[in-house]
Design a protein around this motif. Structure first.
Motif, mmCIF file in Angstrom:
data_model
loop_
_atom_site.group_PDB
_atom_site.id
_atom_site.type_symbol
_atom_site.label_atom_id
_atom_site.label_comp_id
_atom_site.label_asym_id
_atom_site.label_seq_id
_atom_site.Cartn_x
_atom_site.Cartn_y
_atom_site.Cartn_z
ATOM 1 N N HIS A 1 0.802 -1.148 -0.034
ATOM 2 C CA HIS A 1 -0.022 -0.076 0.044
ATOM 3 C C HIS A 1 0.859 1.398 -0.053
ATOM 4 O O HIS A 1 0.269 2.506 0.213
ATOM 5 C CB HIS A 1 -1.109 -0.017 1.106
ATOM 6 C CG HIS A 1 -1.936 -1.269 1.320
ATOM 7 N ND1 HIS A 1 -3.089 -0.933 0.994
ATOM 8 C CD2 HIS A 1 -1.709 -2.452 1.600
ATOM 9 C CE1 HIS A 1 -3.627 -2.313 0.778
ATOM 10 N NE2 HIS A 1 -2.718 -2.993 1.415
ATOM 11 N N PHE B 1 -9.656 -1.637 2.763
ATOM 12 C CA PHE B 1 -8.798 -1.671 1.660
ATOM 13 C C PHE B 1 -9.597 -1.279 0.333
ATOM 14 O O PHE B 1 -10.615 -0.779 0.474
ATOM 15 C CB PHE B 1 -7.987 -2.982 1.575
ATOM 16 C CG PHE B 1 -7.115 -3.303 2.716
ATOM 17 C CD1 PHE B 1 -6.037 -2.369 3.008
ATOM 18 C CD2 PHE B 1 -7.041 -4.181 3.513
ATOM 19 C CE1 PHE B 1 -5.177 -2.546 3.928
ATOM 20 C CE2 PHE B 1 -6.294 -4.331 4.522
ATOM 21 C CZ PHE B 1 -5.185 -3.712 4.824
ATOM 22 N N ASP C 1 -5.995 1.809 3.633
ATOM 23 C CA ASP C 1 -4.948 1.795 2.639
ATOM 24 C C ASP C 1 -4.195 3.121 3.191
ATOM 25 O O ASP C 1 -2.863 2.956 3.248
ATOM 26 C CB ASP C 1 -5.571 2.091 1.394
ATOM 27 C CG ASP C 1 -5.944 0.846 0.443
ATOM 28 O OD1 ASP C 1 -5.384 -0.038 0.386
ATOM 29 O OD2 ASP C 1 -7.145 0.661 0.189
#
Length: 293
Positions: free
Chosen positions: A111, A262, A276
């Protein structure tokens, strides 16, 4: 109709704001796993402990008891990153229920907005090329690997480019900026996203989002409804915020934590999720502290 909790005396005995002292000193890494534990526990209450794929099957009564034990641990040790405990079944067998753990965090590098190419990235890239039926048959190597028909958002959240590090920074940055415009147009995403900053972490602490989430979890488990006035009395003992802030800022933040795990819907990405952004900040902290490579 759910029972209304109209006084703070009706709140769980285990709940105490002193247990949450130090929220303003939590790192992005801490926030990530504290939110993860609450996300997963909420999922547990909605779907049952059996969905955590534990080999030992639990009866309905055992599931309820295990869920209650999880909530009690959350309320008494709310800033503990891991949510795990031993549960004794009715037949005397003791099993470990590991709902959330902070021991695995290598995924956070995925990420990070800019990173070197890892083996998994290459495997993913080759898989994407295969799925998009890309054939490397140009004698001059002029085929752009990810062309106009590349279904980017269904397959990956990283986009490979090539950089010549021998050029000076200002030239690389300028060309990268121009290329990003073209890439985002091609894969049809916005030019920029709002991401989490260190200032947001302090705001979350001031909102007392963790005790709020924990009371909402207790509320869900017991099938009751805590009024906003009682919630404010329990959380903001010095009158820091009122029901208006609770309704317009704190509750939307809780829902964002629970609904933005996410890139959950890769086919229709609207923004970078809270998780994220936190993963990015957390991994940056790990790199800074030399805990990862």
């Amino acid at each position: 109709m759910r029972k209304l909790i109209k006084t703070t005396d009706e709140l769980p005995q285990e709940f105490c704001l002193k247990n949450y002292e130090g929220m303003d000193r939590l790192s992005a890494f801490d926030w990530f796993f504290l939110f993860q534990a609450r996300y997963l526990l909420t999922s547990l209450l909605e779907n049952g402990i059996k969905h955590f794929a534990h080999p030992e099957k639990l009866t309905e009564d055992e599931e309820n008891e295990a869920a209650q034990q999880a909530i009690e641990q959350l309320l008494t040790m709310p800033l503990q990153l891991d949510l795990a405990f031993n549960y004794k079944k009715h037949n005397g067998v003791v099993i470990e229920l590991d709902i959330s753990t902070s021991s695995y965090h290598d995924f956070m590098k995925d990420h990070y907005p800019v990173k070197e190419l890892y083996e998994d990235d290459l495997k993913s890239l080759l898989s994407c090329a295969k799925n998009n039926q890309i054939v490397f048959n140009s004698s001059k190597g002029e085929t752009i690997l990810l062309g106009e028909d590349y279904e980017f958002k269904k397959l990956s959240t990283t986009y490979p480019i090539v950089i010549n590090p021998f050029y000076p920074n200002h030239i690389i940055f300028k060309e990268l900026e121009n290329l990003l415009i073209k890439i985002r147009q091609k894969i049809k995403i916005k030019d920029s996203y709002k991401v989490i900053s260190k200032k947001d972490l302090l705001n979350w602490a001031s909102y007392k989002i963790l005790p709020y989430m924990d009371l909402k979890i207790w509320e869900l488990y017991n099938g009751v409804k805590i009024t906003n006035s009682v919630m404010c009395s329990a959380l903001y003992t010095k009158g820091e915020y009122g029901e208006d802030t609770l309704r317009k800022s704190v509750e939307p933040l809780r829902l964002r934590v629970l609904n933005q795990i996410f890139f959950a819907t890769l086919e229709n990405i609207d923004e970078i999720s809270l998780f994220d952004s936190l993963a990015y900040l957390a991994y940056a902290d790990l790199l800074e502290n030399g805990k990862n490579s």
